[in-house]
Design a protein around this motif. Structure first.
Motif, short mmCIF file in Angstrom:
data_model
loop_
_atom_site.label_atom_id
_atom_site.label_comp_id
_atom_site.label_asym_id
_atom_site.label_seq_id
_atom_site.Cartn_x
_atom_site.Cartn_y
_atom_site.Cartn_z
N GLU A 151 0.19 -1.16 -0.24
CA GLU A 151 -0.11 -0.33 -0.30
C GLU A 151 1.00 1.04 0.04
OE1 GLU A 151 -3.84 0.70 2.85
OE2 GLU A 151 -3.75 -1.87 2.30
N ALA A 152 1.57 0.73 0.83
CA ALA A 152 2.77 2.36 1.02
C ALA A 152 3.18 2.40 -0.55
CB ALA A 152 4.08 2.27 1.59
N ASP A 153 3.84 1.59 -0.81
CA ASP A 153 4.45 1.39 -2.75
C ASP A 153 3.70 2.60 -3.67
OD1 ASP A 153 6.78 0.85 -2.21
OD2 ASP A 153 6.64 -0.97 -2.59
N ALA A 154 2.20 2.05 -3.03
CA ALA A 154 0.92 2.23 -4.45
C ALA A 154 0.98 4.27 -4.06
CB ALA A 154 0.13 1.33 -4.36
N CYS A 155 0.62 3.71 -2.86
CA CYS A 155 0.42 5.20 -2.94
C CYS A 155 1.93 6.26 -2.70
CB CYS A 155 0.37 5.53 -1.17
SG CYS A 155 -0.95 5.69 -0.58
N GLN A 156 2.96 6.38 -2.90
CA GLN A 156 4.08 6.52 -3.42
C GLN A 156 4.40 6.74 -4.72
OE1 GLN A 156 7.81 4.42 -2.60
NE2 GLN A 156 8.90 6.73 -2.77
#
Length: 184
Positions: free
Chosen positions: A144-149
């Motif tokens: 999720e953090a990678d997708a948000c980034q």
């Protein structure tokens, strides 16, 4: 060439009998519908297949309505008294209302199934929206953090291109080329 005339006797093979019934059933229903339309008549048709499946057709209302009309024909001089007439009328009326309830239940079930599909789509859309409106405290995995980034980086690049395009339209093509990794 004419058609071969079919010999009128019971078809012994159950598979052939069912196939013949299926073909002829549709023709009978079509002919009943034609008769009802062309002659403005009330037609009720009730058939049981060799496998005990019921096919019913009525031109107006339900088959039960037409059957009740048959039972209620007091003006017919050839009408024979039926000792079970009251029971028959009650059964037909109950059958009519039961059929209406089954139809309504089927409609409700179809609506419920459609509602479940729509709710599932809503949940999926809400889940996807989390990536577009990230709340840092609700990020629960590295994915999720990678997708948000990635989303934020893409949005920042798009904002940068818009800024350059609004300031100097000639530089817009240059900014678009460099943001994709192309060299001038």
């Amino acid at each position: 060439m004419g058609r071969n005339k079919r010999v009128m006797e019971k078809i012994e093979d159950p598979t052939s009998r069912q196939q013949t019934y299926s073909k002829l059933k549709d023709r009978f229903v079509k002919k009943a519908d034609e008769l009802a339309i062309l002659c403005d008549t009330d037609v009720g048709l009730l058939m049981f297949s060799p496998t005990d499946q019921v096919t019913s057709y009525s031109s107006r209302g339900s088959v039960e309505d037409i059957m009740l009309r048959v039972v209620n024909r007091y003006g017919n001089p050839y009408r024979q008294p039926n000792p079970n007439e009251q029971h028959l009328m009650q059964s037909l009326t109950q059958s009519k209302y039961a059929g209406q309830m089954v139809d309504k239940i089927a409609i409700v079930e179809a609506h419920e199934a459609e509602l479940m599909k729509l709710n599932q789509r809503l949940r999926e859309a809400q889940e996807k929206m989390r990536y577009y409106e990230p709340q840092v405290e609700k990020i629960s995995s590295v994915q999720e953090a990678d997708a948000c980034q990635k989303f934020l980086m893409s949005a920042m690049e798009q904002i940068q291109r818009s800024k350059v395009a609004s300031v100097n339209p000639e530089d817009a093509s240059y900014a678009a080329g460099t943001s994709r990794g192309n060299k001038p």
